[in-house]
Design an enzyme around this catalytic site. Structure first.
Site, PDB file in Angstrom:
ATOM      1  CG  ASP A 194      -2.407  -9.976  16.188  1.00 54.99           C
ATOM      2  OD1 ASP A 194      -1.919 -10.782  17.001  1.00 54.99           O
ATOM      3  OD2 ASP A 194      -2.623 -10.263  14.994  1.00 54.99           O
ATOM      4  CG  ASP A 219      -7.342   9.046  -1.487  1.00 57.75           C
ATOM      5  OD1 ASP A 219      -7.542  10.191  -1.929  1.00 57.75           O
ATOM      6  OD2 ASP A 219      -7.910   8.043  -1.928  1.00 57.75           O
ATOM      7  CE1 TYR A 263      -6.199  -0.742   8.177  1.00 54.03           C
ATOM      8  CE2 TYR A 263      -4.521   0.303   9.535  1.00 54.03           C
ATOM      9  CZ  TYR A 263      -5.824  -0.104   9.347  1.00 54.03           C
ATOM     10  OH  TYR A 263      -6.753   0.135  10.326  1.00 54.03           O
ATOM     11  CG  LEU A 299      -1.806  -8.508   2.107  1.00 57.39           C
ATOM     12  CD1 LEU A 299      -0.821  -8.845   1.002  1.00 57.39           C
ATOM     13  CD2 LEU A 299      -1.953  -9.688   3.070  1.00 57.39           C
TER      14      LEU A 299
END
Length: 209
Positions: A58, A161, A174, A176
Site C-alpha cells: 500500500d 496532541d 490512523y 481507525l
C-alpha cells in the site's frame, strides 16, 4: 482504455518486484504497448503516461497516486508487499495484461485526495497530495492550540496532541486507530475537521479486477 504509455513503479531493491517488472515489460512489448520504469526515489513521469502500475504494498501505491494525479493517469496496484489492503492480486500477470488490453475491468473507482499546502508568513513552504490522511502535530511532546476553518468559516478550537484529517480511503488507517469511523470509499466526506491550509480536492482513477 487506450494504453498509450505505461509506467512501472516499484522498489528495485526488492528482487521479487524487479523480477515481476521484467515479466510485465516483456508481456507489454508482446502487445506492442509502450512502457518504462520509474525511479523509486526520484521518479519522473512522462506527460503521455496514462497508466501507472505499482508493484509492492500500500505504501508504494500511495506514492504512485501522487505521481498519477497531476497528469490524470489511472493507477493499478499489484500486491507484492504484505497486507496489500488497497492492491490487487498478482497471480497471473499474463491474464492481467490481456484484460488491460481488452478493457476488461471488473471495477473502476474514483477516490478522493487531499492537496495539502503549508503556509508560513504567507509563503508556501510545502505542498503535496495525500490519499490517506493529513496529520498536524507538534515536533515536541506537547499539546497544540489548533483553530479549524472550513470554506473560510470558523469551526472549532482544539487543544490536543494533533489533528488527523482523512479521506474515506484513509478511514481505516490512523483514523481507525484513533477511534474514528470507517467510511465507504465513494463517500465525499472527511472524518475530521479541515484545518485552514487545506482547501483542494482532486480525484484519480483506481483500477481493480
Amino acid at each position: 482504455m487506450e494504453l498509450k504509455n505505461i509506467a512501472l513503479y516499484f522498489d528495485d531493491k526488492k528482487q521479487h518486484c524487479f523480477d515481476a517488472s521484467n515479466q510485465i515489460i516483456s508481456l507489454l512489448k508482446q502487445q506492442n504497448i509502450a512502457c518504462y520504469t520509474l525511479s523509486y526515489k526520484t521518479p519522473k513521469v512522462k506527460k503521455n503516461t496514462n497508466l501507472i502500475i505499482s508493484l509492492g504494498g500500500d505504501g508504494s501505491l500511495l506514492k504512485a497516486v501522487r505521481l498519477a494525479t497531476p497528469i490524470k493517469a489511472k493507477v493499478l496496484g499489484l500486491n507484492f508487499g504484505h497486507l496489500g489492503f488497497l492492491t490487487n492480486e498478482n497471480k497471473n500477470l499474463s491474464t492481467l495484461i490481456d484484460k488491460l488490453k481488452n478493457d476488461d475491468f471488473c471495477l473502476q473507482e474514483r477516490r478522493t485526495l487531499i492537496e495539502v499546502s503549508v503556509l508560513r508568513k504567507e509563503k508556501q513552504i510545502f505542498k503535496n497530495l495525500a490519499l490517506n490522511e493529513c496529520v498536524v502535530r507538534s515536533s515536541y511532546a506537547r499539546a497544540l492550540p489548533l483553530q479549524t476553518i472550513y470554506a473560510k468559516k470558523y469551526l472549532k478550537d482544539y487543544l490536543s496532541d494533533g489533528l488527523i484529517l482523512c479521506t474515506p480511503t484513509g478511514s481505516t488507517a490512523y483514523n481507525l486507530a484513533a477511534g474514528g469511523p470507517i467510511l465507504e470509499p465513494n463517500l465525499e466526506v472527511f472524518t475530521n475537521r479541515v484545518v485552514d491550509f487545506i482547501y483542494f480536492i482532486f480525484y484519480f482513477y483506481f483500477i481493480t479486477f
